[in-house]
Enzyme design. Structure first.
Site, PDB file in Angstrom:
ATOM      1  N   ARG A 258      34.300  37.622  43.413  1.00 50.20           N
ATOM      2  CA  ARG A 258      34.458  37.225  41.871  1.00 50.20           C
ATOM      3  C   ARG A 258      33.211  36.869  41.506  1.00 50.20           C
ATOM      4  NH1 ARG A 258      38.765  32.471  42.790  1.00 50.20           N
ATOM      5  NH2 ARG A 258      38.503  32.353  40.860  1.00 50.20           N
TER       6      ARG A 258
ATOM      7  N   LEU B  99      41.906  33.000  51.914  1.00 54.74           N
ATOM      8  CA  LEU B  99      41.790  33.852  50.628  1.00 54.74           C
ATOM      9  C   LEU B  99      42.217  32.693  49.667  1.00 54.74           C
ATOM     10  CD1 LEU B  99      44.061  36.904  51.335  1.00 54.74           C
ATOM     11  CD2 LEU B  99      41.708  36.871  51.054  1.00 54.74           C
ATOM     12  N   ASP B 100      41.584  33.093  48.515  1.00 53.32           N
ATOM     13  CA  ASP B 100      41.676  31.938  47.460  1.00 53.32           C
ATOM     14  C   ASP B 100      43.131  32.096  46.743  1.00 53.32           C
ATOM     15  OD1 ASP B 100      38.780  31.559  46.949  1.00 53.32           O
ATOM     16  OD2 ASP B 100      38.708  33.123  45.631  1.00 53.32           O
ATOM     17  N   LYS B 101      43.705  30.954  46.304  1.00 51.70           N
ATOM     18  CA  LYS B 101      44.961  30.663  46.116  1.00 51.70           C
ATOM     19  C   LYS B 101      45.645  32.188  45.439  1.00 51.70           C
ATOM     20  CE  LYS B 101      48.164  28.086  42.867  1.00 51.70           C
ATOM     21  NZ  LYS B 101      48.233  26.907  41.863  1.00 51.70           N
TER      22      LYS B 101
END
Length: 317
Positions: free
Chosen positions: A234, A135-137
Protein backbone atom coordinates in the site's frame (compact mmCIF):
# COMPACT_ATOMS: atom_id res chain seq x y z
CA UNK A 1 3.77 -34.86 26.16
CA UNK A 2 6.62 -33.22 24.20
CA UNK A 3 9.43 -35.59 23.26
CA UNK A 4 12.69 -35.19 25.19
CA UNK A 5 15.61 -34.42 22.87
CA UNK A 6 19.13 -35.80 23.26
CA UNK A 7 22.27 -35.06 21.26
CA UNK A 8 26.03 -34.98 21.72
CA UNK A 9 27.87 -31.73 21.11
CA UNK A 10 29.72 -32.09 17.77
CA UNK A 11 33.48 -31.73 17.93
CA UNK A 12 33.44 -28.83 15.48
CA UNK A 13 31.50 -26.74 18.02
CA UNK A 14 34.31 -26.96 20.58
CA UNK A 15 34.93 -23.55 22.17
CA UNK A 16 31.51 -22.15 21.23
CA UNK A 17 29.19 -20.58 23.76
CA UNK A 18 26.60 -23.07 24.99
CA UNK A 19 23.59 -21.01 23.86
CA UNK A 20 25.03 -20.71 20.35
CA UNK A 21 25.87 -24.43 20.24
CA UNK A 22 22.31 -25.29 21.31
CA UNK A 23 20.87 -23.15 18.50
CA UNK A 24 23.00 -25.04 15.97
CA UNK A 25 22.24 -28.47 17.44
CA UNK A 26 18.48 -27.90 17.75
CA UNK A 27 17.58 -25.55 14.86
CA UNK A 28 13.87 -26.28 15.22
CA UNK A 29 13.86 -23.97 18.24
CA UNK A 30 15.03 -20.36 18.45
CA UNK A 31 18.16 -19.44 20.36
CA UNK A 32 16.20 -17.28 22.80
CA UNK A 33 13.77 -20.10 23.58
CA UNK A 34 16.58 -22.60 24.16
CA UNK A 35 18.33 -20.09 26.41
CA UNK A 36 15.11 -19.64 28.40
CA UNK A 37 14.76 -23.40 28.88
CA UNK A 38 18.42 -23.59 29.92
CA UNK A 39 17.90 -20.91 32.57
CA UNK A 40 14.79 -22.77 33.80
CA UNK A 41 16.80 -25.96 34.25
CA UNK A 42 15.18 -27.78 31.34
CA UNK A 43 18.45 -28.20 29.43
CA UNK A 44 21.30 -30.22 30.93
CA UNK A 45 24.86 -30.82 29.73
CA UNK A 46 26.33 -34.07 31.11
CA UNK A 47 23.73 -33.79 33.87
CA UNK A 48 24.66 -30.23 34.81
CA UNK A 49 22.97 -26.88 34.06
CA UNK A 50 25.77 -24.51 33.01
CA UNK A 51 25.35 -20.86 32.09
CA UNK A 52 24.46 -19.81 28.52
CA UNK A 53 27.86 -18.13 28.10
CA UNK A 54 29.86 -21.17 29.21
CA UNK A 55 31.89 -22.86 26.48
CA UNK A 56 31.40 -26.41 25.25
CA UNK A 57 34.27 -28.81 24.70
CA UNK A 58 32.61 -31.25 22.32
CA UNK A 59 31.21 -34.68 23.06
CA UNK A 60 28.98 -33.66 25.99
CA UNK A 61 25.50 -35.19 26.21
CA UNK A 62 22.84 -32.48 25.95
CA UNK A 63 19.28 -33.24 27.04
CA UNK A 64 16.51 -30.76 26.20
CA UNK A 65 13.01 -30.94 27.69
CA UNK A 66 10.88 -28.62 25.52
CA UNK A 67 8.35 -26.72 27.61
CA UNK A 68 4.89 -25.63 26.50
CA UNK A 69 4.18 -21.99 27.24
CA UNK A 70 1.00 -20.01 27.68
CA UNK A 71 1.87 -17.50 24.97
CA UNK A 72 -1.68 -16.42 24.08
CA UNK A 73 -4.39 -15.17 26.44
CA UNK A 74 -7.16 -14.65 23.87
CA UNK A 75 -10.34 -16.67 24.25
CA UNK A 76 -11.31 -19.30 21.66
CA UNK A 77 -14.40 -18.47 19.59
CA UNK A 78 -16.27 -20.59 17.02
CA UNK A 79 -15.47 -18.43 14.00
CA UNK A 80 -15.84 -20.05 10.59
CA UNK A 81 -12.46 -20.46 8.92
CA UNK A 82 -11.78 -21.14 5.25
CA UNK A 83 -8.90 -23.63 5.52
CA UNK A 84 -6.89 -23.96 2.30
CA UNK A 85 -4.44 -26.53 3.68
CA UNK A 86 -3.89 -28.33 6.98
CA UNK A 87 -1.84 -31.16 8.41
CA UNK A 88 -0.25 -31.89 11.79
CA UNK A 89 2.46 -29.24 11.38
CA UNK A 90 0.74 -26.23 9.84
CA UNK A 91 -2.36 -24.76 8.30
CA UNK A 92 -3.09 -22.09 5.71
CA UNK A 93 -6.25 -20.05 6.09
CA UNK A 94 -7.91 -17.94 3.41
CA UNK A 95 -8.81 -14.81 5.40
CA UNK A 96 -11.81 -12.74 4.30
CA UNK A 97 -11.56 -8.96 4.07
CA UNK A 98 -12.85 -7.30 7.23
CA UNK A 99 -11.52 -9.91 9.66
CA UNK A 100 -8.97 -8.58 12.15
CA UNK A 101 -6.00 -10.92 12.64
CA UNK A 102 -4.88 -10.15 16.22
CA UNK A 103 -6.97 -8.95 19.17
CA UNK A 104 -6.22 -5.41 20.20
CA UNK A 105 -7.80 -2.23 21.52
CA UNK A 106 -11.39 -2.25 20.32
CA UNK A 107 -11.02 -5.74 18.80
CA UNK A 108 -10.70 -8.18 21.69
CA UNK A 109 -13.12 -10.68 20.18
CA UNK A 110 -14.13 -11.93 16.76
CA UNK A 111 -10.57 -12.01 15.38
CA UNK A 112 -8.80 -14.63 13.32
CA UNK A 113 -6.72 -15.54 16.38
CA UNK A 114 -9.88 -16.26 18.39
CA UNK A 115 -11.08 -18.55 15.61
CA UNK A 116 -7.73 -20.33 15.33
CA UNK A 117 -7.68 -21.06 19.07
CA UNK A 118 -11.12 -22.66 18.78
CA UNK A 119 -10.07 -24.67 15.74
CA UNK A 120 -6.78 -25.88 17.26
CA UNK A 121 -6.61 -25.25 21.05
CA UNK A 122 -2.92 -26.26 21.23
CA UNK A 123 -2.07 -23.01 19.43
CA UNK A 124 -2.41 -21.21 22.77
CA UNK A 125 1.14 -22.37 23.63
CA UNK A 126 2.65 -20.70 20.55
CA UNK A 127 3.67 -17.08 19.94
CA UNK A 128 0.76 -15.23 18.29
CA UNK A 129 -1.17 -18.53 18.19
CA UNK A 130 1.24 -19.80 15.53
CA UNK A 131 0.54 -17.00 13.04
CA UNK A 132 3.65 -16.61 10.86
CA UNK A 133 2.73 -13.40 9.02
CA UNK A 134 -0.21 -11.05 9.18
CA UNK A 135 -2.58 -9.38 6.75
CA UNK A 136 -4.28 -6.04 7.28
CA UNK A 137 -7.92 -6.18 8.36
CA UNK A 138 -9.25 -5.29 4.91
CA UNK A 139 -6.79 -7.39 2.90
CA UNK A 140 -8.06 -10.83 1.95
CA UNK A 141 -6.16 -14.01 1.20
CA UNK A 142 -3.78 -16.71 2.35
CA UNK A 143 -2.09 -16.70 5.75
CA UNK A 144 0.35 -19.27 7.14
CA UNK A 145 0.09 -20.72 10.66
CA UNK A 146 2.49 -23.13 12.39
CA UNK A 147 0.71 -25.66 14.61
CA UNK A 148 3.65 -26.60 16.82
CA UNK A 149 6.71 -24.77 18.09
CA UNK A 150 9.18 -26.47 15.77
CA UNK A 151 7.09 -25.79 12.65
CA UNK A 152 6.38 -22.21 13.71
CA UNK A 153 10.06 -21.50 14.37
CA UNK A 154 11.07 -23.00 11.02
CA UNK A 155 8.45 -21.02 9.11
CA UNK A 156 9.29 -17.72 10.83
CA UNK A 157 12.95 -18.34 10.00
CA UNK A 158 12.08 -19.16 6.37
CA UNK A 159 10.08 -15.94 6.13
CA UNK A 160 12.99 -13.91 7.54
CA UNK A 161 15.36 -15.55 5.06
CA UNK A 162 12.94 -14.78 2.19
CA UNK A 163 12.34 -18.45 1.45
CA UNK A 164 8.55 -18.05 1.43
CA UNK A 165 7.13 -16.69 -1.83
CA UNK A 166 4.10 -14.41 -1.43
CA UNK A 167 2.11 -13.14 -4.41
CA UNK A 168 -0.70 -10.61 -4.20
CA UNK A 169 -3.29 -9.35 -6.66
CA UNK A 170 -4.09 -5.65 -6.57
CA UNK A 171 -5.80 -2.89 -8.52
CA UNK A 172 -4.06 0.48 -8.47
CA UNK A 173 -4.84 3.94 -9.81
CA UNK A 174 -3.15 4.93 -13.05
CA UNK A 175 -2.31 3.03 -16.22
CA UNK A 176 1.09 1.41 -15.73
CA UNK A 177 3.25 0.95 -18.81
CA UNK A 178 4.96 -2.18 -17.48
CA UNK A 179 6.15 -4.09 -14.46
CA UNK A 180 9.11 -3.30 -12.31
CA UNK A 181 10.58 -3.12 -8.85
CA UNK A 182 10.01 -0.64 -6.04
CA UNK A 183 12.92 -0.35 -3.60
CA UNK A 184 12.10 2.30 -1.00
CA UNK A 185 12.71 2.07 2.78
CA UNK A 186 9.67 2.21 5.05
CA UNK A 187 9.26 3.53 8.58
CA UNK A 188 6.49 4.74 10.89
CA UNK A 189 5.13 8.11 9.76
CA UNK A 190 6.79 10.88 11.83
CA UNK A 191 3.46 12.58 12.62
CA UNK A 192 0.61 10.10 12.05
CA UNK A 193 1.57 7.01 14.07
CA UNK A 194 -1.14 4.91 12.42
CA UNK A 195 0.51 5.28 9.02
CA UNK A 196 3.75 4.10 7.46
CA UNK A 197 5.74 6.10 4.92
CA UNK A 198 8.81 5.97 2.70
CA UNK A 199 11.74 7.45 4.60
CA UNK A 200 15.51 7.32 4.19
CA UNK A 201 15.94 6.10 7.77
CA UNK A 202 13.41 3.31 7.30
CA UNK A 203 13.93 -0.41 6.93
CA UNK A 204 14.74 -1.77 3.49
CA UNK A 205 11.60 -2.69 1.55
CA UNK A 206 11.43 -4.24 -1.92
CA UNK A 207 8.31 -4.95 -3.97
CA UNK A 208 8.18 -6.55 -7.43
CA UNK A 209 5.17 -6.19 -9.74
CA UNK A 210 3.97 -7.02 -13.21
CA UNK A 211 0.96 -5.84 -15.19
CA UNK A 212 -1.88 -8.31 -15.63
CA UNK A 213 -4.47 -6.04 -17.26
CA UNK A 214 -4.87 -2.34 -18.06
CA UNK A 215 -8.09 -0.35 -17.84
CA UNK A 216 -8.78 3.27 -18.70
CA UNK A 217 -7.62 4.75 -15.38
CA UNK A 218 -6.45 1.72 -13.42
CA UNK A 219 -4.18 -1.31 -13.65
CA UNK A 220 -4.64 -4.87 -12.41
CA UNK A 221 -1.28 -6.07 -11.12
CA UNK A 222 0.48 -9.12 -9.71
CA UNK A 223 2.72 -8.15 -6.79
CA UNK A 224 5.47 -10.19 -5.14
CA UNK A 225 6.99 -9.23 -1.82
CA UNK A 226 10.72 -9.57 -1.34
CA UNK A 227 10.49 -8.04 2.13
CA UNK A 228 7.46 -7.80 4.40
CA UNK A 229 7.15 -4.39 6.05
CA UNK A 230 3.90 -3.15 7.56
CA UNK A 231 1.56 -1.86 4.80
CA UNK A 232 4.42 -2.35 2.31
CA UNK A 233 2.43 -2.78 -0.90
CA UNK A 234 0.00 0.00 0.00
CA UNK A 235 2.78 2.43 0.93
CA UNK A 236 4.96 1.64 -2.09
CA UNK A 237 2.22 2.17 -4.65
CA UNK A 238 0.96 5.30 -2.93
CA UNK A 239 4.54 6.60 -2.94
CA UNK A 240 4.75 6.22 -6.73
CA UNK A 241 1.34 7.92 -7.02
CA UNK A 242 -0.49 4.75 -7.96
CA UNK A 243 -2.42 4.09 -4.72
CA UNK A 244 -4.54 0.97 -4.44
CA UNK A 245 -8.20 1.39 -5.27
CA UNK A 246 -10.33 1.90 -2.16
CA UNK A 247 -7.42 2.30 0.27
CA UNK A 248 -8.88 4.34 3.16
CA UNK A 249 -5.46 5.34 4.52
CA UNK A 250 -3.21 5.84 1.49
CA UNK A 251 -5.72 6.08 -1.36
CA UNK A 252 -6.41 9.75 -1.81
CA UNK A 253 -9.00 10.91 -4.35
CA UNK A 254 -10.85 8.50 -6.63
CA UNK A 255 -9.26 7.98 -10.04
CA UNK A 256 -12.37 8.39 -12.20
CA UNK A 257 -11.81 8.16 -15.97
CA UNK A 258 -13.53 10.73 -18.16
CA UNK A 259 -16.92 9.53 -19.34
CA UNK A 260 -16.93 6.62 -16.89
CA UNK A 261 -20.00 4.41 -16.95
CA UNK A 262 -22.44 4.86 -14.09
CA UNK A 263 -21.67 1.29 -12.98
CA UNK A 264 -17.97 2.13 -12.63
CA UNK A 265 -18.73 5.35 -10.74
CA UNK A 266 -20.91 3.47 -8.28
CA UNK A 267 -18.43 0.62 -7.89
CA UNK A 268 -15.49 2.91 -7.16
CA UNK A 269 -17.52 4.90 -4.62
CA UNK A 270 -18.65 1.82 -2.69
CA UNK A 271 -15.37 -0.11 -2.83
CA UNK A 272 -14.01 1.21 0.46
CA UNK A 273 -11.20 -1.20 1.24
CA UNK A 274 -7.81 -1.59 -0.40
CA UNK A 275 -8.10 -3.75 -3.52
CA UNK A 276 -5.48 -6.20 -2.32
CA UNK A 277 -5.63 -10.00 -2.11
CA UNK A 278 -2.94 -12.46 -0.95
CA UNK A 279 -3.42 -14.90 -3.81
CA UNK A 280 -0.51 -17.32 -3.60
CA UNK A 281 1.86 -18.87 -1.04
CA UNK A 282 4.79 -21.07 -1.96
CA UNK A 283 7.10 -22.56 0.65
CA UNK A 284 8.94 -25.69 1.73
CA UNK A 285 7.10 -27.82 4.26
CA UNK A 286 9.11 -27.65 7.53
CA UNK A 287 8.66 -31.39 8.23
CA UNK A 288 8.29 -33.26 4.94
CA UNK A 289 10.50 -30.95 2.89
CA UNK A 290 8.01 -30.99 0.00
CA UNK A 291 7.19 -27.86 -1.95
CA UNK A 292 3.78 -26.43 -1.05
CA UNK A 293 2.21 -24.12 -3.63
CA UNK A 294 -1.27 -22.79 -2.76
CA UNK A 295 -3.51 -20.32 -4.56
CA UNK A 296 -6.80 -18.64 -3.69
CA UNK A 297 -8.98 -16.70 -6.15
CA UNK A 298 -9.90 -13.13 -5.20
CA UNK A 299 -13.17 -12.61 -3.32
CA UNK A 300 -16.40 -11.57 -4.96
CA UNK A 301 -16.09 -7.82 -4.36
CA UNK A 302 -12.63 -7.81 -5.97
CA UNK A 303 -13.88 -9.83 -8.96
CA UNK A 304 -16.87 -7.49 -9.34
CA UNK A 305 -14.53 -4.49 -9.41
CA UNK A 306 -12.53 -6.03 -12.24
CA UNK A 307 -15.67 -6.94 -14.17
CA UNK A 308 -17.04 -3.39 -13.98
CA UNK A 309 -13.69 -1.92 -15.08
CA UNK A 310 -13.58 -4.27 -18.07
CA UNK A 311 -17.14 -3.33 -19.02
CA UNK A 312 -16.28 0.38 -18.79
CA UNK A 313 -13.21 -0.09 -21.01
CA UNK A 314 -15.25 -1.98 -23.62
CA UNK A 315 -18.11 0.54 -23.71
CA UNK A 316 -15.91 3.61 -23.97
CA UNK A 317 -13.14 2.04 -26.05
Amino acid sequence: MTEILENHVPADLSGQRLDRALAIMFPEYSRSRLKSWLLQGNVTVDGQTPRPRDSVAGGELVIVKPQPEQSVTSRPEPIELNIAFEDEALLVVNKPAGLVVHPGAGNTRGTLMNGLLHHAPSLETLPRAGIVHRLDKDTSGLMLVGKNLAAHTALVRALAERDISRHYLAVCAGVLTGGGKIAAPIARHPVDRLRMSVQERGKAAITHFRVKERFRAHTYIDVQLETGRTHQIRVHFAHRRNPLVGDPVYGGRLAMPAGATEELREELRRFRRQALHAARLKFTHPVSGESIDLSAPPPQDFSNLLQVMRADAEKTG
